[in-house]
Scaffold this active site. Structure first.
Site, PDB file in Angstrom:
ATOM      1  N   ARG A   1      25.555 -32.210   5.715  1.00 33.38           N
ATOM      2  CA  ARG A   1      25.687 -30.893   5.120  1.00 33.38           C
ATOM      3  C   ARG A   1      24.451 -30.502   4.303  1.00 33.38           C
ATOM      4  NH1 ARG A   1      30.411 -28.619   5.067  1.00 33.38           N
ATOM      5  NH2 ARG A   1      30.159 -29.551   7.093  1.00 33.38           N
ATOM      6  N   THR A   2      24.075 -31.378   3.398  1.00 29.75           N
ATOM      7  CA  THR A   2      22.938 -31.070   2.531  1.00 29.75           C
ATOM      8  C   THR A   2      21.641 -30.989   3.337  1.00 29.75           C
ATOM      9  OG1 THR A   2      24.066 -32.156   0.702  1.00 29.75           O
ATOM     10  CG2 THR A   2      21.731 -31.776   0.433  1.00 29.75           C
TER      11      THR A   2
ATOM     12  N   LYS B   1      12.567 -51.922   7.934  1.00 34.21           N
ATOM     13  CA  LYS B   1      11.825 -53.185   7.898  1.00 34.21           C
ATOM     14  C   LYS B   1      11.451 -53.602   6.480  1.00 34.21           C
ATOM     15  CE  LYS B   1       9.605 -51.977  12.321  1.00 34.21           C
ATOM     16  NZ  LYS B   1       8.384 -51.436  12.923  1.00 34.21           N
TER      17      LYS B   1
ATOM     18  N   ARG C   1      17.579 -37.954  -1.048  1.00 33.65           N
ATOM     19  CA  ARG C   1      18.921 -38.362  -1.489  1.00 33.65           C
ATOM     20  C   ARG C   1      18.964 -39.872  -1.526  1.00 33.65           C
ATOM     21  NH1 ARG C   1      25.033 -36.643  -0.388  1.00 33.65           N
ATOM     22  NH2 ARG C   1      24.132 -34.793  -1.328  1.00 33.65           N
TER      23      ARG C   1
ATOM     24  N   HIS D   1      22.917 -33.661  -8.838  1.00 31.99           N
ATOM     25  CA  HIS D   1      22.808 -32.935  -7.577  1.00 31.99           C
ATOM     26  C   HIS D   1      22.431 -31.500  -7.959  1.00 31.99           C
ATOM     27  CE1 HIS D   1      23.100 -31.787  -3.552  1.00 31.99           C
ATOM     28  NE2 HIS D   1      24.291 -32.182  -3.232  1.00 31.99           N
TER      29      HIS D   1
END
Lengths: 309, 309, 309
Positions: free
Chosen positions: A57-58, A86, A107, A135
């Site tokens: 969504r974001t 890695k 995020r 947020h």
């Protein structure tokens, strides 16, 4: 020079009311613009995204935002499960992404990850969710929606219902609301009340009361902000089932609310709001999603243009 | 007509010194251009990528390169794990991608895969890593970085350290260096020495010595090119642990080097270079990553424009 | 106003012959256009894709189509396996995607999913495959290819061979062919014959015969449309192995066909057509893929421009 130029967006706590109002004004400008004009704002700019926690969504909100102002996007949508990693450090990944793009969207599960990234990156960083509290672009989106739909924020009675303990959306919104003169009512099961360490700071800026009963004084609310209650947050299923039903917003609850009250939700929703609410004039969560696209577009425009747009 | 127009990039061995210098000159031009002018170079062109081996880094480098010159990209980032495959042949996938795009970027585990793809595709193909030896755009990036940071390549003493057996980056770099008059020192554990079949060919073009001791004559090097040593390359963990520490480049080793020496690394790095080296003036691996974006942008510009740019 | 403006594409059954011919004319126009002019058609428009069933091929066809007319794309390529879902309803996901984009492309396993999505979305919806019967843009691509390569559709003898029971491509093509005066021959193993419920409807519009023998009257066909036979469709491996070989189109079968017949395939192919057929003048499946890109580009242009293009 506009004050947001090349600045990071790390926490909603870094923003004054005046700054928020400037962002809202820029969003209003974008909403009124012709799409072709809009696409000049960040023409050819590249947004790079790094999602250490998946959030389709974001990510899509940012991708559509940058496309709407004429830019493009690239990045990694699920780093932890991707084989590329890695063992590379966050610092190195951020440095590289800041080479590949004009602005970074990050995020990450850890508190402080965005501030850390911002120190390392020589391109501005937008926090798209970090730790348990931050947020900021969601909060800006939420505040803009309230302002747009209620024509003001000051003086409103705002209920926030659901999982107040784990939802970072809620904390960001509360910090943002701290810039306004509002009455907040927090409604949640006992075990999902807002965290006491956060309460301390929020209380300095904001009047709020707490309750476990959503129906209590429901007729006074101007805004009801609904969040998801996740089963996995409960110690056992029994407690979850006890709680679950009582926070579902349906026609019955809606009838007890003011005629001009609005219902918001950060989405995705599961069943916290009945589908039959969707078509009522009170339901504003899809408008909220649309405003999210344009508040983000405005932020990109402000950060990437020395003299604003 | 420029000589790179519509030509494939399969192996660094196909390039003469003169051709490499032309690519460097085009990269310099791009670096000096205004971003808006740059975006005219491949305006509206589509890069199609096919990654049979995942490599987020290389994919993003190409995606940012094509965006910087005004194009876009689409493709498949991890074919082997993607459900789409259904057993379709490489030939068919390449044919289809050459319909969907103006230029193809292919990474594949097999030697010869890119040359095979180039024969099939009616659009130019860029090898983004194939088999054990070929990664030509990485070599061009590495050579450009050396030239840019040391102002020349001829006459330099260049150490290459790490896993020289399995790293295709190393082979491509060595073939590229074969066009210049350089002294190369290969430093690796005994079990990860360069493969003898490749040595034969490289020796015809290049002077090099081999060593297992990184500190030996370290003070003579102008460039130290560091590569990762992967645990899974060793027959047993004990041997890995024995070797691991001795090839880590830190402040202590750096102090033994010439003041104006540079440290390069194809990235991602794990712990072959200590983070405390990052801020020294010798560390040039992030510049190297940035040059990778622009050498690739230059190559796209040369291949897609009949008269260059 | 052009009749396709802001209209959904749900089923090939919704299209009249006249409408199909208009789409073909628009595709022809696009094919003749200069790429720079083409990129003006949907300049800055965003295509949002939602693939509940993965199909890299169809996704890339749409992505390249929208890029060719100057737009961009974003979306979710494998929703069911993506962690984002968290139980969100199709309705909500469609609503959100219709905020993020100007046009939606949906693939979903369920019959009726696209029509449902179109009712919810305030942006036009294109069905990129739903249920067992509908894949309208594939049918348009197939019809356009036949018309382009045979200069007409009326009067042709068309064989369709392979898995006629489960391939939605076949049903869509048959419904589309129902607008023309063609002779259709359906060739399949007994257990993979076209479904009787569909036969009923198709028979009202189209003359066809059924056969299990591909060689029967093969010399009469103008078009042979080959589809994949998937092992997993058979109750046991023995039956699969019995059938498999007999439907492979190779040089031997091709020799029995008319000199100017054409071979089509929706791709990806596994081994239903031998690679040695690829270079014959009869093989038109890669042209078919290319026409797929441009028929989709034409549809996007028609849907997104009030006065066409």
């Amino acid at each position: 020079m506009n004050e947001f130029y090349q600045k990071d967006i790390i926490s909603i706590r870094d923003y004054s009311r005046e700054q928020l109002e400037k962002i809202f004004a820029s969003t209003d400008k974008i909403l009124q613009q012709d799409p072709a004009d809009r696409r000049e704002i960040c023409k050819g700019k590249t947004l790079g995204y790094l999602f250490y926690e998946p959030s389709t969504r974001t990510r899509l909100s940012f991708e559509s935002a940058v496309a709407s102002v004429g830019g493009n996007s690239l990045g990694i949508s699920d780093i932890t499960s991707s084989s590329h990693q890695k063992g590379e450090s966050l610092a190195d990944t951020v440095r590289i992404m800041s080479i590949y793009s004009d602005i970074l969207v990050l995020r990450h599960a850890l508190d402080g990850s965005s501030r850390f990234a911002a120190e390392i990156s020589d391109k501005p960083v937008i926090n798209a969710g970090s730790g348990t509290e931050e947020h900021p672009t969601q909060a800006i989106q939420d505040l803009f929606t309230i302002k747009k739909e209620k024509k003001k924020i000051d003086g409103l009675k705002i209920g926030i219902v659901g999982d107040l303990k784990y939802g970072r959306t809620v904390y960001s919104l509360l910090y943002g609301l701290g810039n306004y003169d509002v009455d907040v009512r927090l409604i949640s099961p006992e075990s999902l009340r807002i965290r006491s360490d956060s309460v301390y700071e929020i209380k300095k800026k904001l009047d709020f009361t707490e309750s476990t009963n959503i129906e209590e004084d429901l007729d006074e609310l101007d805004v009801l902000y609904v969040t998801r209650i996740q089963k996995e947050r409960f110690p056992d299923e029994e407690e979850y089932l006890k709680v679950k039903g009582s926070y579902v917003v349906g026609q019955d609850l809606l009838k007890k609310m003011k005629d001009d009250s609005i219902i918001l939700h950060p989405l995705p929703r599961i069943d916290e709001i009945s589908p039959d609410v969707d078509k009522t004039k009170n339901a504003k969560y899809f408008e909220q999603a649309e405003y999210g696209k344009y508040t983000r577009a405005a932020l990109l425009g402000l950060i990437l243009n020395e003299n604003g747009f």
